[in-house]
Write a protein that holds these residues in place. Sequence first.
Motif, short mmCIF file in Angstrom:
data_model
loop_
_atom_site.label_atom_id
_atom_site.label_comp_id
_atom_site.label_asym_id
_atom_site.label_seq_id
_atom_site.Cartn_x
_atom_site.Cartn_y
_atom_site.Cartn_z
N GLY A 184 -4.43 -63.20 5.03
CA GLY A 184 -4.40 -63.38 6.47
C GLY A 184 -3.71 -64.65 6.89
N THR A 185 -4.01 -65.77 6.22
CA THR A 185 -3.37 -67.04 6.56
C THR A 185 -1.88 -67.00 6.30
N TYR A 186 -1.48 -66.34 5.21
CA TYR A 186 -0.04 -66.21 4.92
C TYR A 186 0.68 -65.45 6.04
N LEU A 187 0.09 -64.35 6.51
CA LEU A 187 0.73 -63.58 7.58
C LEU A 187 0.75 -64.35 8.90
N ILE A 188 -0.30 -65.15 9.15
CA ILE A 188 -0.33 -65.94 10.38
C ILE A 188 0.76 -66.99 10.35
N ARG A 189 1.00 -67.60 9.19
CA ARG A 189 2.01 -68.66 9.08
C ARG A 189 3.44 -68.11 9.10
N THR A 190 3.66 -66.96 8.47
CA THR A 190 5.03 -66.48 8.27
C THR A 190 5.45 -65.40 9.26
N GLY A 191 4.51 -64.75 9.94
CA GLY A 191 4.87 -63.66 10.84
C GLY A 191 4.92 -62.33 10.11
N PRO A 192 5.53 -61.30 10.71
CA PRO A 192 5.56 -59.97 10.09
C PRO A 192 6.27 -59.99 8.74
N GLN A 193 5.65 -59.36 7.73
CA GLN A 193 6.21 -59.33 6.37
C GLN A 193 5.96 -57.97 5.74
N PRO A 194 6.92 -57.48 4.92
CA PRO A 194 6.66 -56.24 4.18
C PRO A 194 5.76 -56.49 2.99
N LEU A 195 5.24 -55.42 2.40
CA LEU A 195 4.28 -55.53 1.30
C LEU A 195 4.88 -56.27 0.11
N ARG A 196 6.14 -56.00 -0.20
CA ARG A 196 6.75 -56.63 -1.37
C ARG A 196 6.81 -58.15 -1.23
N MET A 197 7.16 -58.64 -0.05
CA MET A 197 7.23 -60.08 0.18
C MET A 197 5.84 -60.71 0.10
N ILE A 198 4.84 -60.02 0.62
CA ILE A 198 3.48 -60.57 0.56
C ILE A 198 3.03 -60.74 -0.89
N VAL A 199 3.28 -59.72 -1.72
CA VAL A 199 2.87 -59.79 -3.13
C VAL A 199 3.60 -60.91 -3.84
N ASN A 200 4.91 -61.06 -3.60
CA ASN A 200 5.70 -62.09 -4.28
C ASN A 200 5.28 -63.50 -3.87
N ASP A 201 5.03 -63.71 -2.59
CA ASP A 201 4.77 -65.07 -2.09
C ASP A 201 3.33 -65.51 -2.30
N VAL A 202 2.40 -64.58 -2.21
CA VAL A 202 0.98 -64.96 -2.31
C VAL A 202 0.56 -65.13 -3.76
N GLY A 203 1.16 -64.37 -4.67
CA GLY A 203 0.83 -64.51 -6.08
C GLY A 203 -0.42 -63.76 -6.50
N LEU A 204 -0.76 -62.68 -5.79
CA LEU A 204 -1.90 -61.86 -6.15
C LEU A 204 -1.42 -60.51 -6.69
N VAL A 205 -2.33 -59.79 -7.34
CA VAL A 205 -2.01 -58.47 -7.86
C VAL A 205 -1.81 -57.50 -6.70
N LEU A 206 -0.92 -56.52 -6.90
CA LEU A 206 -0.60 -55.56 -5.83
C LEU A 206 -1.85 -54.85 -5.32
N ASP A 207 -2.75 -54.48 -6.21
CA ASP A 207 -3.97 -53.78 -5.80
C ASP A 207 -4.85 -54.67 -4.91
N GLN A 208 -4.94 -55.95 -5.24
CA GLN A 208 -5.73 -56.88 -4.42
C GLN A 208 -5.12 -57.04 -3.03
N VAL A 209 -3.80 -57.12 -2.97
CA VAL A 209 -3.13 -57.27 -1.67
C VAL A 209 -3.35 -56.03 -0.82
N LYS A 210 -3.26 -54.85 -1.42
CA LYS A 210 -3.47 -53.62 -0.67
C LYS A 210 -4.90 -53.54 -0.11
N LYS A 211 -5.88 -53.89 -0.95
CA LYS A 211 -7.27 -53.84 -0.49
C LYS A 211 -7.52 -54.87 0.62
N ALA A 212 -6.92 -56.05 0.48
CA ALA A 212 -7.10 -57.08 1.52
C ALA A 212 -6.47 -56.63 2.83
#
Length: 535
Positions: A25-53
Amino acid sequence: MTQAEIKLCSLLLQEHFGEIVEKIGTYLIRTGPQPLRMIVNDVGLVLDQVKKALCVLIQHNLVTYQLQKRGFVEYEAQCKRVLRILRYPRYIYTAKTLYNDTGELIVEELLLNGKMTMSAVVRKVADRLTETMEDGKTMDYADVSNTFVRLADTHFVQRCPLVPETPESPDAPPPPAPTLVINEKDMYVVPRLNLIGKGKRRRSCDEEEEGKPKAKKQKQDGESSEPPPDDGIYWQVNIDRFHQHFRDQGIVSAVANRMDQTSSEIVRTMLRMSEVTTSSSAPYTQPLSSNEIFRSLPAGYNIVKQVLDQYLTLLADDPLEFVGKSGDSGGGMYTVSILYFWTLSPFWPLIYFPLPLRFGSRCARIFRLLLRKKHLEQKQVEDFAMIPAKEAKDMLYKMLSENFVSLQEIPKTPDHAPSRTFYLYTVNVPSSARMLLHRCYKSVANLMERRQYETKENKRLLEKSQRVEAILASMQATGAEEAQLQEIEEMITAPERQQLENLKRNVNKIDASENQVDETIFVLESFIESTVKKP
């Protein structure tokens, strides 16, 4: 988006949803709209964790998604919606005030789960109410369902958008993201459900060890395999409607302070008549005739028609313009001014209050003078406020550095030479309101951090207290003797008990302070929204 807002959003997400959801949530608030691939790459979490979050955030309306023209989906955080988590206790308390314990638990369940079907809410609330009742008493599903219908009729809960039913072609691939739509006419329509049953109590540990409840459990599992009658129709809390209620309460209170209790009851009746028909962002309520207002006054409130007309005329002629007259049909058509209320009544005490505390009473005098005169030079401020030149200069510069006042330059010549330029002090009220709002966000973040620090410092003692309480509860359930209970209670020493009481008192003060600051935030946000020119 200021740093104070981002920090507060981060603290709220961490407190309510945990570290992983807070990170996304904090990453999206700071960066604005982002696709799933960018979120996974920048946050450093597993894809499954990002999807559940993301699923959790979407479930609670804290993140929205948008299908882009190039075929990918972007996720965007709703910072304002995250900040509304701070106001959850106020929403729940309002529901309790209006609809008793049943309404309180309905709103609480919807806020805790984001979206739920009506049948699931009714069963959960009935079970929770049954747990609090005496042995032998249960809560009927029909009573909870009736309260839910009342909440929907008054628009405190509303339907969630659905995926439209379209004929599926076998060859066409499914869209990357569904498009949710809802008809405004159906937003508050409650499905007809025949919910028959009563709330159930939790089974004790002894019962679960026996073989009796296993058959019941299998039977319940079999019943839950069938889809509920309202499957797919989800409900959520209508936050704007709660804000409208808070605003109406403020208007009634302001009229009572200005006039008397009878005037406030008349205005309360007008607001109640138009609470569903008037939009939360409308500047005025729907016009109401004097005859309609008279018929809708509370039962037992003895006001004759002639006295009502006199009160309405008095309210319409008042310089503060809480009530306006828009016609003469039906004994006179009257409206309640909502936009004018925010620019007048509750805001000014908030902006005056910090000045004497931070700068002294003389600064407050200069501030009021600038509000009245609009623009003044430093020499004029000295003369009108009757303050020595050196002190007036220091005070003006202090308020200028804190953004309470602003300086406007009016040059006589194009070269902006200081000797040929007027320097006028003025108050930019919307800017001052934003500055105070920023300070309120910082205050709430500091309060939350302080509460976390207090809890962390006393973590061992809190865990010990919880263990002792659990042991006492289990021994009381088994009928232990008073001496045994006394021995268990003595496991917590007198100094530890005093420390627990101090911790509880400090946390309660912090919680109360958070609620008070949030009330100030609500007034400031409403004032800023009312001053923004809508296209």
